[in-house]
Design an enzyme around this catalytic site. Sequence first.
Site, PDB file in Angstrom:
ATOM      1  N   GLY A  17     -48.324 -82.996  -3.015  1.00 57.09           N
ATOM      2  CA  GLY A  17     -48.795 -81.844  -2.253  1.00 57.09           C
ATOM      3  C   GLY A  17     -47.765 -81.329  -1.277  1.00 57.09           C
ATOM      4  O   GLY A  17     -48.101 -80.848  -0.196  1.00 57.09           O
ATOM      5  N   HIS A  18     -46.494 -81.387  -1.640  1.00 60.03           N
ATOM      6  CA  HIS A  18     -45.419 -81.060  -0.699  1.00 60.03           C
ATOM      7  C   HIS A  18     -45.346 -79.582  -0.344  1.00 60.03           C
ATOM      8  O   HIS A  18     -44.674 -79.205   0.609  1.00 60.03           O
ATOM      9  CB  HIS A  18     -44.064 -81.506  -1.260  1.00 60.03           C
ATOM     10  N   SER A  33     -59.943 -86.313   5.876  1.00 57.87           N
ATOM     11  CA  SER A  33     -60.366 -85.268   6.805  1.00 57.87           C
ATOM     12  C   SER A  33     -61.483 -85.818   7.672  1.00 57.87           C
ATOM     13  O   SER A  33     -62.277 -86.654   7.230  1.00 57.87           O
ATOM     14  CB  SER A  33     -60.858 -84.047   6.039  1.00 57.87           C
ATOM     15  N   SER A  34     -61.587 -85.301   8.898  1.00 62.63           N
ATOM     16  CA  SER A  34     -62.635 -85.770   9.805  1.00 62.63           C
ATOM     17  C   SER A  34     -64.028 -85.392   9.323  1.00 62.63           C
ATOM     18  O   SER A  34     -65.025 -85.909   9.828  1.00 62.63           O
ATOM     19  CB  SER A  34     -62.405 -85.210  11.214  1.00 62.63           C
ATOM     20  N   CYS A  35     -64.129 -84.514   8.315  1.00 63.53           N
ATOM     21  CA  CYS A  35     -65.448 -84.139   7.800  1.00 63.53           C
ATOM     22  C   CYS A  35     -66.102 -85.285   7.040  1.00 63.53           C
ATOM     23  O   CYS A  35     -67.273 -85.174   6.640  1.00 63.53           O
ATOM     24  CB  CYS A  35     -65.362 -82.899   6.926  1.00 63.53           C
ATOM     25  N   TYR A  37     -66.673 -81.834  -0.428  1.00 65.53           N
ATOM     26  CA  TYR A  37     -65.304 -82.203  -0.061  1.00 65.53           C
ATOM     27  C   TYR A  37     -65.293 -83.565   0.637  1.00 65.53           C
ATOM     28  O   TYR A  37     -64.448 -84.421   0.349  1.00 65.53           O
ATOM     29  CB  TYR A  37     -64.723 -81.128   0.853  1.00 65.53           C
ATOM     30  N   LYS A  39     -63.371 -87.109  -0.413  1.00 70.89           N
ATOM     31  CA  LYS A  39     -62.434 -87.804   0.464  1.00 70.89           C
ATOM     32  C   LYS A  39     -62.890 -89.233   0.761  1.00 70.89           C
ATOM     33  O   LYS A  39     -62.068 -90.159   0.843  1.00 70.89           O
ATOM     34  CB  LYS A  39     -62.251 -87.017   1.760  1.00 70.89           C
ATOM     35  N   LEU A  50     -56.462 -79.220  11.489  1.00 72.89           N
ATOM     36  CA  LEU A  50     -55.007 -79.052  11.543  1.00 72.89           C
ATOM     37  C   LEU A  50     -54.618 -77.585  11.530  1.00 72.89           C
ATOM     38  O   LEU A  50     -55.353 -76.733  11.038  1.00 72.89           O
ATOM     39  CB  LEU A  50     -54.368 -79.746  10.339  1.00 72.89           C
ATOM     40  N   HIS A  62     -59.039 -71.950   7.161  1.00 69.41           N
ATOM     41  CA  HIS A  62     -59.777 -72.606   8.237  1.00 69.41           C
ATOM     42  C   HIS A  62     -59.804 -71.713   9.468  1.00 69.41           C
ATOM     43  O   HIS A  62     -59.144 -70.680   9.527  1.00 69.41           O
ATOM     44  CB  HIS A  62     -59.137 -73.963   8.556  1.00 69.41           C
ATOM     45  N   TRP A  81     -67.824 -65.512  13.323  1.00 69.45           N
ATOM     46  CA  TRP A  81     -69.008 -66.212  12.835  1.00 69.45           C
ATOM     47  C   TRP A  81     -69.654 -67.093  13.900  1.00 69.45           C
ATOM     48  O   TRP A  81     -68.966 -67.701  14.728  1.00 69.45           O
ATOM     49  CB  TRP A  81     -68.632 -67.083  11.649  1.00 69.45           C
TER      50      TRP A  81
END
Length: 315
Positions: A11-12, A108-110, A137, A141, A167, A180, A203
Amino acid sequence: MEKNSKIYVAGHRGMVGSAIVRELKRQGYSNIITRTHAELDLVDQRAVDKFFAEEKPEYVFLAAAKVGGIVANSSALADFMYINMMLEMNVIHAAWQNGCKKLEFLGSSCIYPRMAPQPMPESCLLTSSLEETNEAYALAKISGLKYCEYLNRQYGTDYISVMPTNLYGSNDNYHPTHSHVLPALIRRFHEAKEQGLTEVSCWGDGSPLREFLYVDDLANLCVFLMNNYSGNETVNAGTGKELTIKELTEKVAKTVGYTGKILWDTTKPNGTPRKLLDVSKAARLGWKYSTELDEGIRLAYEDFLALGEENRASR
């Protein structure tokens, strides 16, 4: 890792992966392997197996993922689950089969419950229900994180995971609907300023609390952990500081130079009410972030401007 160790960054071209490559180069690592999606589709198990068998990377940073904001997540639940689960399982499994010394999985924190205790410690994983808008998602993860843990427990591998907060920064995604919150605000206020709009609608009601980490700080932590941490439990990556979406919106508007009115569309979802990470574990290991939010937003806006109109339209 030695400076000449063979390191694969999956994923660079993404925001996180490109930051990890920059950080590795900054620290003097010289044998970095990358592949574009056209060169290697990580969802294709045979292609991934062939790549690992030929290249035999010693260390892997797994930063590849299909990502997006509330709109993208909620409108493509199946895609987010399938693509993320397939690519991460393929890479982790191939790394194990080919004797990779160490792998670092980026989550991810999710992954943490919607109503997790605040700030969220690593130990609260799987203790209650997830946020529905990004559940697919999050489940993907969590699966990657757990697969790393199970390989460690069953086969004695040294695979670790890092769970970043929200991020932002260089090489972010500024797509008008699939980005995001922070990059989306940068684009929205920039375009509003350029078009001379007197008001901008956002939103929700602006009340949710969020934490933001500059992506180059995350990359620094990722390299630090690869060299200094082993364990089954993930490590949170954040600042330990939070602000409301309303406060963030005002900061972005100020940085961009937009002076019009900000409206709030309460018919739209807020998402998780609060997402603050407990970053005491990273602190105990000896790491701390370095980029404050105001400076980070300024750097992110400079990156946005440097992309140019044509490149922004495709992101």
